[in-house]
Design a protein around this motif. Sequence first.
Motif, PDB file in Angstrom:
ATOM      1  N   ARG A  87       0.827  -1.202   0.000  1.00 48.82           N
ATOM      2  CA  ARG A  87       0.000   0.000   0.000  1.00 48.82           C
ATOM      3  C   ARG A  87       0.868   1.262   0.000  1.00 48.82           C
ATOM      4  N   VAL A  88       1.856   1.279   0.889  1.00 46.16           N
ATOM      5  CA  VAL A  88       2.750   2.433   0.987  1.00 46.16           C
ATOM      6  C   VAL A  88       3.682   2.489  -0.218  1.00 46.16           C
ATOM      7  N   PHE A  89       4.128   1.325  -0.683  1.00 49.93           N
ATOM      8  CA  PHE A  89       5.003   1.271  -1.855  1.00 49.93           C
ATOM      9  C   PHE A  89       4.322   1.890  -3.079  1.00 49.93           C
ATOM     10  N   THR A  90       3.066   1.555  -3.283  1.00 49.97           N
ATOM     11  CA  THR A  90       2.325   2.093  -4.427  1.00 49.97           C
ATOM     12  C   THR A  90       2.194   3.609  -4.336  1.00 49.97           C
ATOM     13  N   ALA A  91       1.860   4.091  -3.141  1.00 48.58           N
ATOM     14  CA  ALA A  91       1.736   5.537  -2.942  1.00 48.58           C
ATOM     15  C   ALA A  91       3.073   6.233  -3.203  1.00 48.58           C
ATOM     16  N   ALA A  92       4.164   5.649  -2.698  1.00 49.55           N
ATOM     17  CA  ALA A  92       5.493   6.228  -2.888  1.00 49.55           C
ATOM     18  C   ALA A  92       5.880   6.236  -4.366  1.00 49.55           C
ATOM     19  N   ALA A  93       5.495   5.185  -5.093  1.00 53.15           N
ATOM     20  CA  ALA A  93       5.809   5.118  -6.525  1.00 53.15           C
ATOM     21  C   ALA A  93       5.091   6.223  -7.297  1.00 53.15           C
ATOM     22  N   VAL A  94       3.826   6.472  -6.955  1.00 49.63           N
ATOM     23  CA  VAL A  94       3.062   7.551  -7.607  1.00 49.63           C
ATOM     24  C   VAL A  94       3.694   8.901  -7.295  1.00 49.63           C
ATOM     25  N   ILE A  95       4.043   9.112  -6.013  1.00 48.07           N
ATOM     26  CA  ILE A  95       4.700  10.368  -5.621  1.00 48.07           C
ATOM     27  C   ILE A  95       6.039  10.512  -6.342  1.00 48.07           C
ATOM     28  N   GLY A  96       6.739   9.383  -6.529  1.00 50.26           N
ATOM     29  CA  GLY A  96       8.022   9.404  -7.230  1.00 50.26           C
ATOM     30  C   GLY A  96       7.891   9.859  -8.673  1.00 50.26           C
ATOM     31  N   ASP A  97       6.858   9.366  -9.371  1.00 52.55           N
ATOM     32  CA  ASP A  97       6.645   9.789 -10.757  1.00 52.55           C
ATOM     33  C   ASP A  97       6.329  11.286 -10.832  1.00 52.55           C
ATOM     34  N   LEU A  98       5.529  11.761  -9.891  1.00 51.52           N
ATOM     35  CA  LEU A  98       5.227  13.195  -9.845  1.00 51.52           C
ATOM     36  C   LEU A  98       6.484  14.005  -9.531  1.00 51.52           C
ATOM     37  N   THR A  99       7.339  13.457  -8.669  1.00 53.05           N
ATOM     38  CA  THR A  99       8.593  14.124  -8.336  1.00 53.05           C
ATOM     39  C   THR A  99       9.502  14.220  -9.557  1.00 53.05           C
ATOM     40  N   GLY A 100       9.524  13.160 -10.375  1.00 48.37           N
ATOM     41  CA  GLY A 100      10.311  13.187 -11.598  1.00 48.37           C
ATOM     42  C   GLY A 100       9.864  14.295 -12.540  1.00 48.37           C
ATOM     43  N   LEU A 101       8.551  14.442 -12.678  1.00 48.10           N
ATOM     44  CA  LEU A 101       8.010  15.525 -13.501  1.00 48.10           C
ATOM     45  C   LEU A 101       8.368  16.874 -12.905  1.00 48.10           C
ATOM     46  N   ASP A 102       8.257  16.987 -11.596  1.00 49.86           N
ATOM     47  CA  ASP A 102       8.588  18.228 -10.903  1.00 49.86           C
ATOM     48  C   ASP A 102      10.062  18.572 -11.100  1.00 49.86           C
ATOM     49  N   LEU A 208       4.830   3.452  11.863  1.00 52.60           N
ATOM     50  CA  LEU A 208       5.728   4.412  11.232  1.00 52.60           C
ATOM     51  C   LEU A 208       7.051   4.472  11.988  1.00 52.60           C
ATOM     52  N   SER A 209       8.133   4.466  11.261  1.00 55.84           N
ATOM     53  CA  SER A 209       9.469   4.611  11.822  1.00 55.84           C
ATOM     54  C   SER A 209      10.314   5.356  10.810  1.00 55.84           C
ATOM     55  N   TYR A 210      11.477   5.846  11.253  1.00 58.66           N
ATOM     56  CA  TYR A 210      12.323   6.568  10.322  1.00 58.66           C
ATOM     57  C   TYR A 210      12.883   5.631   9.256  1.00 58.66           C
ATOM     58  N   THR A 211      13.017   4.346   9.586  1.00 64.05           N
ATOM     59  CA  THR A 211      13.450   3.370   8.587  1.00 64.05           C
ATOM     60  C   THR A 211      12.423   3.271   7.464  1.00 64.05           C
ATOM     61  N   LEU A 212      11.148   3.258   7.825  1.00 61.03           N
ATOM     62  CA  LEU A 212      10.095   3.230   6.813  1.00 61.03           C
ATOM     63  C   LEU A 212      10.129   4.509   5.967  1.00 61.03           C
ATOM     64  N   VAL A 213      10.405   5.629   6.620  1.00 65.62           N
ATOM     65  CA  VAL A 213      10.523   6.899   5.895  1.00 65.62           C
ATOM     66  C   VAL A 213      11.645   6.826   4.859  1.00 65.62           C
ATOM     67  N   VAL A 219      12.075   4.625  -2.654  1.00 69.92           N
ATOM     68  CA  VAL A 219      11.126   4.328  -3.733  1.00 69.92           C
ATOM     69  C   VAL A 219      10.798   5.591  -4.522  1.00 69.92           C
ATOM     70  N   ILE A 220      10.558   6.693  -3.808  1.00 73.37           N
ATOM     71  CA  ILE A 220      10.225   7.960  -4.465  1.00 73.37           C
ATOM     72  C   ILE A 220      11.352   8.395  -5.406  1.00 73.37           C
ATOM     73  N   CYS A 221      12.585   8.392  -4.895  1.00 66.77           N
ATOM     74  CA  CYS A 221      13.716   8.853  -5.704  1.00 66.77           C
ATOM     75  C   CYS A 221      14.026   7.894  -6.851  1.00 66.77           C
TER      76      CYS A 221
END
Length: 350
Positions: A87-102, A208-213, A219-221
């Motif tokens: 669930r979190v991986f998918t969200a991070a992947a979507v944010i990552g694609d938006l970050t690439g465009l940004d 939530l932990s900083y490791t998860l962050v 994934v985002i990068c």
Amino acid sequence: MDVQTTTTTSAMKRTMLIINCIILAIGNCGGPLVMRLYFIRGGKRIWFSSWLETGGWPIILIPLLVAYIRRRSRSNSPTKLILIKPRVFTAAAVIGDLTGLDDYLYAYGVAKLPVSTSALVIATQLAFTAVFAFFMVKQKFTAYSVNAVILLTVGAVVLGLHTSSDRPEGESNGEYLLGFFLTLAAAALSGLILPMVELTYKKAKQALSYTLVLEMQLVICFCATAFCTVGMLINNDFQAIGREAKVYELGETKYYLVIVWSAIIWQCLFLGAIGVVFYSSSLLSAIVITVLLPVTELLAVIFYHEKFQAEKGISLFLSLWGFISYFYGEMIKHNKKMNSDATETELSTS
């Protein structure tokens, strides 16, 4: 949880928040300066420069490995190598694609606009973040945080006065306007991404932990870099790197030093920003980014001998005022919470 434990946890949280603010400051001030060095000395590949903004993602593997070794040494049971769930991986992947465009939109603006203009436009990110955070994560505003947003926005407007004196020579009106609107789009997209990260934390449905962050950031990068890699392949940037290095004004060796340090410093920005969101909020992350814009201006004056008008000094003053206002309000809120917790503890033990 007793008052002493609460105080210790709160102190640790503040310490980590300060550390992440420092990392964010290094990336936010250093990233644009190194990217500008790439362009003003002969670099021309916009997709490549946007790729460098997240291309340093393997650096995150180092703290993740350290965190895994520590978890393994403290646990007698089998230790998971990866904590992030689908669930979190998918969200991070979507944010990552938006970050690439940004990344691409921002790199285009840096390539086409003077620093003062691009700084003004990027500063609007704070307003976008405030709006998106209000609707997406129900960000609560106080008189101090509203005051901070107003002061920082006014500071950004002041910063943009007389930008025509810094306008690049020989650039067409079409290129200039396109750079302006793409930079504005980058600011709006950045304003959306930070609350999206905070919303992902809230909807994670796992501890939530900083490791998860860090795993989320990886994934985002990675996804942002993959997005920019496609752009580089289409634009034939990989084949052009060697040719560009040979004609770079500072020399071939320094060309590669510039791009390596660009990737490293930009990674500090992303690590710091996502850490500040984790330990505080997306609004604070945007405020730190905005308050550092005039600092970047000062550094540009020092290193690149750009003009320092009175407007830049006023902008710096207003930005620092807004920054102090926000943290003063947070300190008051924290003290009230600590007093309330202490009162509740006394009542429960009496």
